[in-house]
Design a protein around this motif. Structure first.
Motif, PDB file in Angstrom:
ATOM      1  N   THR A 181      -5.509  -1.454   3.133  1.00  0.00           N
ATOM      2  CA  THR A 181      -4.584  -2.534   2.804  1.00  0.00           C
ATOM      3  C   THR A 181      -5.332  -3.863   2.868  1.00  0.00           C
ATOM      4  O   THR A 181      -6.507  -3.909   3.220  1.00  0.00           O
ATOM      5  CB  THR A 181      -3.396  -2.577   3.787  1.00  0.00           C
ATOM      6  OG1 THR A 181      -3.826  -3.156   5.027  1.00  0.00           O
ATOM      7  CG2 THR A 181      -2.845  -1.186   4.051  1.00  0.00           C
ATOM      8  N   ALA A 182      -4.626  -4.936   2.540  1.00  0.00           N
ATOM      9  CA  ALA A 182      -5.237  -6.262   2.598  1.00  0.00           C
ATOM     10  C   ALA A 182      -5.419  -6.741   4.033  1.00  0.00           C
ATOM     11  O   ALA A 182      -6.080  -7.757   4.262  1.00  0.00           O
ATOM     12  CB  ALA A 182      -4.379  -7.261   1.812  1.00  0.00           C
ATOM     13  N   SER A 183      -4.842  -6.039   4.998  1.00  0.00           N
ATOM     14  CA  SER A 183      -5.007  -6.388   6.411  1.00  0.00           C
ATOM     15  C   SER A 183      -6.118  -5.526   7.006  1.00  0.00           C
ATOM     16  O   SER A 183      -6.788  -4.764   6.301  1.00  0.00           O
ATOM     17  CB  SER A 183      -3.699  -6.158   7.166  1.00  0.00           C
ATOM     18  OG  SER A 183      -3.446  -4.769   7.303  1.00  0.00           O
ATOM     19  N   MET A 184      -6.300  -5.605   8.314  1.00  0.00           N
ATOM     20  CA  MET A 184      -7.303  -4.779   8.988  1.00  0.00           C
ATOM     21  C   MET A 184      -6.834  -3.342   9.179  1.00  0.00           C
ATOM     22  O   MET A 184      -7.583  -2.491   9.661  1.00  0.00           O
ATOM     23  CB  MET A 184      -7.654  -5.379  10.358  1.00  0.00           C
ATOM     24  CG  MET A 184      -6.504  -5.396  11.345  1.00  0.00           C
ATOM     25  SD  MET A 184      -6.915  -6.183  12.933  1.00  0.00           S
ATOM     26  CE  MET A 184      -7.828  -4.848  13.716  1.00  0.00           C
ATOM     27  N   TYR A 185      -5.605  -3.055   8.781  1.00  0.00           N
ATOM     28  CA  TYR A 185      -5.019  -1.744   9.006  1.00  0.00           C
ATOM     29  C   TYR A 185      -5.006  -0.915   7.717  1.00  0.00           C
ATOM     30  O   TYR A 185      -4.960  -1.446   6.615  1.00  0.00           O
ATOM     31  CB  TYR A 185      -3.603  -1.883   9.555  1.00  0.00           C
ATOM     32  CG  TYR A 185      -3.569  -2.696  10.824  1.00  0.00           C
ATOM     33  CD1 TYR A 185      -3.968  -2.141  12.029  1.00  0.00           C
ATOM     34  CD2 TYR A 185      -3.179  -4.027  10.802  1.00  0.00           C
ATOM     35  CE1 TYR A 185      -3.972  -2.901  13.196  1.00  0.00           C
ATOM     36  CE2 TYR A 185      -3.181  -4.785  11.961  1.00  0.00           C
ATOM     37  CZ  TYR A 185      -3.582  -4.222  13.150  1.00  0.00           C
ATOM     38  OH  TYR A 185      -3.605  -4.973  14.297  1.00  0.00           O
ATOM     39  N   SER A 186      -5.031   0.394   7.877  1.00  0.00           N
ATOM     40  CA  SER A 186      -4.937   1.329   6.770  1.00  0.00           C
ATOM     41  C   SER A 186      -3.747   2.253   6.996  1.00  0.00           C
ATOM     42  O   SER A 186      -3.215   2.345   8.109  1.00  0.00           O
ATOM     43  CB  SER A 186      -6.212   2.169   6.651  1.00  0.00           C
ATOM     44  OG  SER A 186      -7.344   1.365   6.369  1.00  0.00           O
ATOM     45  N   LEU A 187      -3.330   2.930   5.956  1.00  0.00           N
ATOM     46  CA  LEU A 187      -2.294   3.948   6.060  1.00  0.00           C
ATOM     47  C   LEU A 187      -2.965   5.319   6.038  1.00  0.00           C
ATOM     48  O   LEU A 187      -3.604   5.685   5.049  1.00  0.00           O
ATOM     49  CB  LEU A 187      -1.296   3.830   4.903  1.00  0.00           C
ATOM     50  CG  LEU A 187      -0.505   2.525   4.829  1.00  0.00           C
ATOM     51  CD1 LEU A 187       0.395   2.512   3.605  1.00  0.00           C
ATOM     52  CD2 LEU A 187       0.323   2.303   6.090  1.00  0.00           C
ATOM     53  N   VAL A 188      -2.836   6.041   7.125  1.00  0.00           N
ATOM     54  CA  VAL A 188      -3.458   7.365   7.251  1.00  0.00           C
ATOM     55  C   VAL A 188      -2.384   8.395   6.925  1.00  0.00           C
ATOM     56  O   VAL A 188      -1.457   8.617   7.705  1.00  0.00           O
ATOM     57  CB  VAL A 188      -4.018   7.576   8.669  1.00  0.00           C
ATOM     58  CG1 VAL A 188      -4.746   8.909   8.749  1.00  0.00           C
ATOM     59  CG2 VAL A 188      -4.958   6.437   9.048  1.00  0.00           C
ATOM     60  N   GLU A 189      -2.500   9.001   5.768  1.00  0.00           N
ATOM     61  CA  GLU A 189      -1.453   9.901   5.276  1.00  0.00           C
ATOM     62  C   GLU A 189      -1.722  11.338   5.679  1.00  0.00           C
ATOM     63  O   GLU A 189      -2.852  11.835   5.579  1.00  0.00           O
ATOM     64  CB  GLU A 189      -1.380   9.812   3.746  1.00  0.00           C
ATOM     65  CG  GLU A 189      -0.269  10.670   3.150  1.00  0.00           C
ATOM     66  CD  GLU A 189      -0.286  10.647   1.636  1.00  0.00           C
ATOM     67  OE1 GLU A 189       0.590   9.980   1.050  1.00  0.00           O
ATOM     68  OE2 GLU A 189      -1.186  11.290   1.041  1.00  0.00           O
ATOM     69  N   GLY A 190      -0.665  12.014   6.125  1.00  0.00           N
ATOM     70  CA  GLY A 190      -0.756  13.418   6.464  1.00  0.00           C
ATOM     71  C   GLY A 190       0.435  14.181   5.924  1.00  0.00           C
ATOM     72  O   GLY A 190       1.528  13.624   5.773  1.00  0.00           O
ATOM     73  N   ALA A 193       0.601   6.841   9.060  1.00  0.00           N
ATOM     74  CA  ALA A 193       0.302   6.148  10.315  1.00  0.00           C
ATOM     75  C   ALA A 193      -0.488   4.890   9.985  1.00  0.00           C
ATOM     76  O   ALA A 193      -1.570   4.969   9.387  1.00  0.00           O
ATOM     77  CB  ALA A 193      -0.493   7.052  11.247  1.00  0.00           C
ATOM     78  N   ALA A 194       0.052   3.742  10.342  1.00  0.00           N
ATOM     79  CA  ALA A 194      -0.619   2.464  10.101  1.00  0.00           C
ATOM     80  C   ALA A 194      -1.426   2.095  11.330  1.00  0.00           C
ATOM     81  O   ALA A 194      -0.870   1.777  12.382  1.00  0.00           O
ATOM     82  CB  ALA A 194       0.396   1.370   9.775  1.00  0.00           C
ATOM     83  N   ALA A 206       0.820  -1.209   0.000  1.00  0.00           N
ATOM     84  CA  ALA A 206       0.000   0.000   0.000  1.00  0.00           C
ATOM     85  C   ALA A 206       0.857   1.264   0.000  1.00  0.00           C
ATOM     86  O   ALA A 206       0.482   2.274  -0.604  1.00  0.00           O
ATOM     87  CB  ALA A 206      -0.931  -0.002   1.211  1.00  0.00           C
ATOM     88  N   ALA A 207       2.012   1.217   0.656  1.00  0.00           N
ATOM     89  CA  ALA A 207       2.893   2.391   0.690  1.00  0.00           C
ATOM     90  C   ALA A 207       3.487   2.698  -0.674  1.00  0.00           C
ATOM     91  O   ALA A 207       3.735   3.864  -1.008  1.00  0.00           O
ATOM     92  CB  ALA A 207       4.005   2.177   1.718  1.00  0.00           C
ATOM     93  N   ALA A 208       3.745   1.673  -1.475  1.00  0.00           N
ATOM     94  CA  ALA A 208       4.198   1.818  -2.870  1.00  0.00           C
ATOM     95  C   ALA A 208       5.382   2.783  -2.992  1.00  0.00           C
ATOM     96  O   ALA A 208       5.369   3.717  -3.800  1.00  0.00           O
ATOM     97  CB  ALA A 208       3.032   2.284  -3.750  1.00  0.00           C
TER      98      ALA A 208
END
Length: 286
Positions: free
Chosen positions: A267-276, A215-216, A105-107
């Protein structure tokens, strides 16, 4: 054993005999993908906090300190260092499961990122995976408390070299400055809103105008009934006084620290990347 076999952990051979299967194998400590320390931490150490759930509900205070005599981080670092070492291993085991999805997801390979700071990065699994995914990323800094950095150096083999630097410190005071990207995994959900704003302010002060923060964490979707996310929310409450948050709650934290929430990457997990990113001077509130 019958109960475990019923839910798929162990295979029941007959009335008195059971065998390992793919799920129970992961409970062994001598396999590369073991989750033994994670299970022992969750079912052992954290159980005490849940015995004080009523206290937490009544007062808003974490149940961990009432159950164990001291707050969780003090317990792990001072009261029971062996439990602290097991906790660090548990986090590394959990990271091994979710890090691939976070890296995808971070790519970074397509981002132009040359330097990364992993704040509270533990044993460095995520940082190494990010660097491996992006050959043009020249430098990674693993930043954590002094005791964690020493354990990481001793047990995982990571040492400061041309591409990875190990730095010890307190992320409520300062973090390494001037990186393209700042990453923090499973950090914000440990803390209440006030502490999160303090931490994000420290990050904001270290960031350049074009730096980004990822932030993951789990992001609560009020439209979905996600048992894993809500279960983690409860665990953070009784253990540390933290919580999982909605997108709107993350946006409020970021804004209070002079950051602007730009996107949430699932993402494919339960977590997301919160970008700031840092707010422009006209928007800057901190």
């Amino acid at each position: 054993m019958r109960a475990l076999a019923h839910i798929g952990v162990f295979t029941r051979l007959d009335e008195t005999h059971f065998a390992n299967n793919a799920e129970s194998r992961l409970l062994r400590s001598d396999v590369s993908d073991s989750v033994a320390d994670m299970v022992m931490t969750t079912c052992g150490l954290m159980h005490g906090a849940f015995t004080e759930l009523l206290h937490t509900v009544r007062t808003g205070e974490p149940g961990f300190g009432r159950a164990h005599g001291v707050p969780m981080w003090a317990y792990l670092s001072e009261r029971d260092p062996a439990a602290g070492a097991r906790f660090n291993k548990a986090m590394a085991q959990a990271s091994g499961v979710v890090d691939p999805s976070l890296v995808r997801a971070a790519a970074l390979a397509d981002s132009g990122v040359r330097s990364v700071v992993d704040i509270g990065g533990g044993r460095g699994g995520l940082l190494r995976a990010l660097l491996d995914s992006s050959p043009h990323t020249e430098r990674g800094v693993l930043f954590d408390r002094p005791a964690v950095i020493e354990d990481t150096r001793a047990e995982s083999g990571i040492t400061s070299d041309g591409r990875i630097e190990l730095v010890a410190g307190d992320f409520f005071s300062a973090v390494p400055a001037g990186a393209d990207l700042y990453v923090m995994k499973w950090i914000l959900h440990d803390w209440d809103d006030e502490a999160c704003v303090r931490l994000l302010n420290v990050c904001r002060q270290a960031m350049r105008g074009d730096s980004r923060l990822l932030a993951a964490d789990a992001v609560i979707d009020p439209r979905r009934d996600d048992e894993l996310v809500h279960g983690m929310d409860l665990e953070m409450l009784v253990s540390l006084g933290g919580k999982e948050r909605t997108a709107a709650e993350f946006a409020t934290l970021y804004d209070a620290a002079g950051l602007r929430l730009t996107r949430i990457v699932p993402t494919a997990s339960m977590y997301s990347l919160v970008e700031g990113v840092p707010q422009s001077k006209g928007q800057d509130t901190g």
